[in-house]
Design an enzyme around this catalytic site. Structure first.
Site, PDB file in Angstrom:
ATOM      1  N   MET A  31       0.837  -1.197   0.000  1.00 48.19           N
ATOM      2  CA  MET A  31       0.000   0.000   0.000  1.00 48.19           C
ATOM      3  C   MET A  31       0.877   1.253   0.000  1.00 48.19           C
ATOM      4  O   MET A  31       0.409   2.344   0.329  1.00 48.19           O
ATOM      5  CB  MET A  31      -0.936  -0.012   1.208  1.00 48.19           C
ATOM      6  CG  MET A  31      -1.887  -1.213   1.169  1.00 48.19           C
ATOM      7  SD  MET A  31      -3.388  -0.983   2.106  1.00 48.19           S
ATOM      8  CE  MET A  31      -2.711  -0.791   3.741  1.00 48.19           C
ATOM      9  N   GLY A  32       2.152   1.110  -0.358  1.00 54.00           N
ATOM     10  CA  GLY A  32       3.033   2.271  -0.421  1.00 54.00           C
ATOM     11  C   GLY A  32       3.532   2.678   0.951  1.00 54.00           C
ATOM     12  O   GLY A  32       3.478   1.901   1.903  1.00 54.00           O
ATOM     13  N   HIS A  38       9.207  -3.494   3.457  1.00 49.53           N
ATOM     14  CA  HIS A  38       8.739  -3.687   2.077  1.00 49.53           C
ATOM     15  C   HIS A  38       9.926  -3.961   1.144  1.00 49.53           C
ATOM     16  O   HIS A  38       9.860  -4.817   0.262  1.00 49.53           O
ATOM     17  CB  HIS A  38       8.039  -2.431   1.562  1.00 49.53           C
ATOM     18  CG  HIS A  38       6.830  -2.005   2.324  1.00 49.53           C
ATOM     19  ND1 HIS A  38       6.806  -0.883   3.115  1.00 49.53           N
ATOM     20  CD2 HIS A  38       5.589  -2.542   2.408  1.00 49.53           C
ATOM     21  CE1 HIS A  38       5.605  -0.731   3.642  1.00 49.53           C
ATOM     22  NE2 HIS A  38       4.843  -1.735   3.240  1.00 49.53           N
ATOM     23  N   ARG A 188       2.703   2.701   9.811  1.00 48.49           N
ATOM     24  CA  ARG A 188       1.976   3.420  10.862  1.00 48.49           C
ATOM     25  C   ARG A 188       2.909   3.933  11.971  1.00 48.49           C
ATOM     26  O   ARG A 188       2.510   4.816  12.730  1.00 48.49           O
ATOM     27  CB  ARG A 188       0.903   2.519  11.480  1.00 48.49           C
ATOM     28  CG  ARG A 188      -0.248   2.227  10.523  1.00 48.49           C
ATOM     29  CD  ARG A 188      -1.382   1.507  11.220  1.00 48.49           C
ATOM     30  NE  ARG A 188      -2.571   1.445  10.384  1.00 48.49           N
ATOM     31  CZ  ARG A 188      -2.835   0.502   9.505  1.00 48.49           C
ATOM     32  NH1 ARG A 188      -1.986  -0.510   9.355  1.00 48.49           N
ATOM     33  NH2 ARG A 188      -3.922   0.539   8.773  1.00 48.49           N
TER      34      ARG A 188
HETATM   35  P1  AMP Z   1       1.441  -3.022   3.488  1.00 45.13           P
HETATM   36  O1  AMP Z   1       1.945  -1.947   2.589  1.00 45.13           O
HETATM   37  O2  AMP Z   1       1.414  -2.645   4.924  1.00 45.13           O
HETATM   38  O3  AMP Z   1       0.152  -3.629   2.992  1.00 45.13           O
HETATM   39  O4  AMP Z   1       2.516  -4.198   3.419  1.00 45.13           O
HETATM   40  C1  AMP Z   1       2.873  -4.758   2.185  1.00 45.13           C
HETATM   41  C2  AMP Z   1       3.649  -6.012   2.435  1.00 45.13           C
HETATM   42  O5  AMP Z   1       4.831  -5.713   3.161  1.00 45.13           O
HETATM   43  C3  AMP Z   1       2.857  -7.041   3.259  1.00 45.13           C
HETATM   44  O6  AMP Z   1       3.095  -8.340   2.723  1.00 45.13           O
HETATM   45  C4  AMP Z   1       3.452  -6.878   4.619  1.00 45.13           C
HETATM   46  O7  AMP Z   1       3.355  -8.038   5.416  1.00 45.13           O
HETATM   47  C5  AMP Z   1       4.901  -6.559   4.275  1.00 45.13           C
HETATM   48  N1  AMP Z   1       5.551  -5.889   5.402  1.00 45.13           N
HETATM   49  C6  AMP Z   1       5.129  -4.774   6.066  1.00 45.13           C
HETATM   50  N2  AMP Z   1       5.957  -4.493   7.084  1.00 45.13           N
HETATM   51  C7  AMP Z   1       6.917  -5.447   7.080  1.00 45.13           C
HETATM   52  C8  AMP Z   1       8.052  -5.723   7.905  1.00 45.13           C
HETATM   53  N3  AMP Z   1       8.373  -4.940   8.943  1.00 45.13           N
HETATM   54  N4  AMP Z   1       8.811  -6.801   7.605  1.00 45.13           N
HETATM   55  C9  AMP Z   1       8.492  -7.616   6.562  1.00 45.13           C
HETATM   56  N5  AMP Z   1       7.434  -7.401   5.743  1.00 45.13           N
HETATM   57  C10 AMP Z   1       6.658  -6.346   6.003  1.00 45.13           C
END
Ligand code: AMP
Length: 278
Positions: A31-32, A38, A188
């Site tokens: 989601m950026g 990421h 967040r």
């Molecule tokens: P999001 O943008 O929050 O939807 O996350 C996108 C992807 O990045 C998802 O598969 C999350 O699980 C992964 N992600 C987010 N934070 C972390 C982190 N600290 N370590 C590993 N993967 C992450």
């Protein structure tokens, strides 16, 4: 500059060309507001794949709180600059009406694993996730998709979805990336005040302590109670859940099967989640 594509047809013709040449394609849905967590997914995809697509889409259907959706950071230029360092082949950043055109009515619901914990606290959240992930697989037609263990329950929901619907994509789970003080990286975290940011690592510290106590035969109920008390004492406002579950189904632990300790807690108006193996 990394190519940014916003329409589905352009993306699909590019991917078709790659696959006709026998190239393997990986997708990293995000989601950026990208951070090192990421980027670790993108780097793993880069190491494994001939071609890497990172999707950036703040998916409205997975937000049960409109305020959270409105506040979600949108930082596309900075994201593109970070992805340049990996590098990736394409950023797919569709506008909402490409993903949800007028007349769109379908919803994907994954039973069981979607129901407890995050599913109970955020009604409809995993339907939104399952729907957009199914669509991203259809839009990108990637061979493999990379998801973080940071969102452990989401990873299990996606694995169930792919198995149940025979989707032609392989799911790759990736380790959680943490700050040096243990706090799991999250978009967040930027919303925490300096004082709250100093308290935030207590979540991982207390989870680790509880997991250690349980591992040496301590009573899980006592260990979780002690951790909850410690979180409140440190300044957390509310512990939504702190639970030991079966690692795959997120139901009650099953003797002999892997278990996971999962938590969600509010600090300074920010909802933090984390999980670790047991
Ligand atoms: P999001 O943008 O929050 O939807 O996350 C996108 C992807 O990045 C998802 O598969 C999350 O699980 C992964 N992600 C987010 N934070 C972390 C982190 N600290 N370590 C590993 N993967 C992450």
């Amino acid at each position: 500059m990394t190519r940014i594509i916003r329409d589905i047809a352009t993306l699909q013709s590019l991917v078709r060309g790659w696959q006709m040449q026998g190239q393997g394609v990986g997708v990293v849905p995000t989601m950026g507001a990208l951070h090192d967590g990421h980027l670790s997914l993108a780097r793993l995809a880069r190491a494994n794949e001939d071609r890497v697509i990172v999707t950036i889409f703040v998916n409205p259907t997975q937000f049960n709180d409109p305020g959270d959706l409105a506040k979600y950071p949108r930082t596309e230029q900075a994201d593109a600059a970070l992805l340049e360092t990996v590098p990736v082949d394409v950023i797919f950043a569709p506008p909402p009406d490409q993903v949800y055109p007028p007349g769109f009515t379908s919803r994907v619901h994954v039973g069981g694993v979607s129901d407890p914990l995050e599913g109970a606290m955020r009604p409809g959240h995993f339907d939104g996730v399952a729907t957009v992930v199914t669509k991203l697989f259809g839009m990108t037609r990637a061979d493999r998709a990379y998801f973080g263990e940071k969102d452990w329950q989401q990873l299990q929901v996606v694995r169930r979805l792919v198995a149940d619907l025979n989707l032609p994509v392989q799911i790759v789970g990736c380790d959680t990336v943490r700050e040096t003080d243990g706090l799991a990286m999250s978009s967040r975290n930027a919303r925490l005040s300096d004082a709250a940011r100093a308290v935030a690592p207590v979540l991982y510290r207390e989870m680790t302590r509880a997991a250690g106590a349980i591992a040496v035969g301590g009573d899980p109920g006592d260990a979780l109670m002690a951790a909850t008390d410690a979180l409140h004492a440190a300044g957390f406002d509310q512990v939504e859940y702190l639970a030991v579950r079966d690692a795959a189904s997120l139901g009650d632990p099953v003797p002999g099967q892997p278990r996971r300790l999962l938590a969600a807690a509010w600090l300074d108006g920010v909802r933090l989640i984390d999980n670790i193996p047991l």
